[in-house]
Design a protein around this motif. Sequence first.
Motif, PDB file in Angstrom:
ATOM      1  N   ASN A 202      -5.744   0.722  -6.859  1.00  0.00           N
ATOM      2  CA  ASN A 202      -4.752   0.481  -7.917  1.00  0.00           C
ATOM      3  C   ASN A 202      -4.233   1.779  -8.520  1.00  0.00           C
TER       4      ASN A 202
ATOM      5  N   GLY B 111       0.796  -1.227   0.000  1.00  0.00           N
ATOM      6  CA  GLY B 111       0.000   0.000   0.000  1.00  0.00           C
ATOM      7  C   GLY B 111       0.824   1.270   0.000  1.00  0.00           C
TER       8      GLY B 111
ATOM      9  N   GLU C  90      -5.442   1.186  -2.568  1.00  0.00           N
ATOM     10  CA  GLU C  90      -6.447   0.125  -2.685  1.00  0.00           C
ATOM     11  C   GLU C  90      -7.258   0.229  -3.979  1.00  0.00           C
TER      12      GLU C  90
ATOM     13  N   VAL D  92      -2.492   2.611 -12.153  1.00  0.00           N
ATOM     14  CA  VAL D  92      -1.283   1.845 -12.456  1.00  0.00           C
ATOM     15  C   VAL D  92      -1.239   1.428 -13.920  1.00  0.00           C
TER      16      VAL D  92
ATOM     17  N   ILE E 216       1.150   1.775  -4.126  1.00  0.00           N
ATOM     18  CA  ILE E 216      -0.094   1.597  -4.886  1.00  0.00           C
ATOM     19  C   ILE E 216      -1.236   1.457  -3.879  1.00  0.00           C
TER      20      ILE E 216
ATOM     21  N   ARG F 142      -6.150  -7.004  -1.580  1.00  0.00           N
ATOM     22  CA  ARG F 142      -6.408  -5.576  -1.386  1.00  0.00           C
ATOM     23  C   ARG F 142      -7.734  -5.179  -2.032  1.00  0.00           C
ATOM     24  N   LEU F 143      -8.015  -5.738  -3.193  1.00  0.00           N
ATOM     25  CA  LEU F 143      -9.246  -5.417  -3.914  1.00  0.00           C
ATOM     26  C   LEU F 143     -10.414  -6.283  -3.458  1.00  0.00           C
TER      27      LEU F 143
ATOM     28  N   GLY G 198      -6.084  -4.411 -14.186  1.00  0.00           N
ATOM     29  CA  GLY G 198      -5.797  -3.042 -14.590  1.00  0.00           C
ATOM     30  C   GLY G 198      -4.346  -2.674 -14.420  1.00  0.00           C
ATOM     31  N   VAL G 199      -3.465  -3.655 -14.481  1.00  0.00           N
ATOM     32  CA  VAL G 199      -2.048  -3.339 -14.322  1.00  0.00           C
ATOM     33  C   VAL G 199      -1.252  -3.590 -15.591  1.00  0.00           C
TER      34      VAL G 199
END
Lengths: 185, 146
Positions: free
Chosen positions: A85, A78, A83, A112, A81, B102-103, B63-64
């Motif tokens: 993204n 974290g 939460e 990102v 980047i 995290r997501l 999305g990376v």
Amino acid sequence: MAQTMIGDERIMQEVCDAIVHTTGVDRDSITPDSSLVDDLDVLSLDFLDVNYRLEQVFGVKMARNFVLEHVEELFGEGVAIDENNDVTEKGVEILKMRLTEAASDLEPGTPVDELPALVTPRTLSSAVKDILGLLPEKSPAGADWKIDEGTRIVCSETGKPAVLPSGDEVVQNWLTSLQEEKQIF
Amino acid sequence: MRLYQGIDLLEIDRLKAAYDRQEAFGLNIYTEAELAYCNARPDPYPHLAGRFAAKEACLKAFGVGMGGFGATGRFREVEVESTPSGKPVLLLHGSLEKMARRLKIGQMTVSISHADNYAVASVMFLGEGTAEEGAAGEGETGETGE
């Protein structure tokens, strides 16, 4: 030291050659600051190929992990980047230091997935230079280095190739030194 | 709930060319289990291409993208496991596993297909949180990717 053995122009030339050979893009359309993704239509398989060609040409190992991944591994999840993204303020700070011009307009909150567009021939050249720049003063045999086949650094006595830190090690060492110096995290 | 989606289409010949030219390509991109599965097939390349497309689709869903900068390590963080029935299942490792946490991603699905010279894969995640614009990882290469 290595930068003087293999000059900046030669490194940039090899980076551009790798892009041309991989993608077939017109050499004249490439500038040092062309975005590989946005301007040259370089795709993920092409990225792999460009890196591979650079590894073969210079005898180096390019980084396998992105600089922000190293930040999170070293300094905590974290940190770089968030939460959603998106790149955090500290992530932006690191990218601006690492990528200089390419990241000059980057703002905290940038998704990102917009970062690959920051890759340019100049950032790839810098990545190669950073690795070559860690060449020891002398070879393990105590001899000087020489350039072989145009772009590979070898021991002038044994002909053995220089063993250089990987791109990942270069980034990790840079981040560790930066943290010791500036206490960013 | 929030839906994450990624899709990737790949020419098998292009994957084959890269795989054959780059001696470390296999180990840089695939796990040992994936290589064992693909290499056990009479023609491994459609399976290798399908798995590459699945990895790319997964990164797009997150999305990376691949992150550029030679961040090829992410490909090995997405593993396509085949169940006894042949159904592919996604396993995440390393930074992607952390990102999924995290997501707050729960369910993940992957579908792979290949025909002639093309392999295609689609990945969907279901996570907590609210739907946002598009909610679909387009990845770095546009609508069809590659």
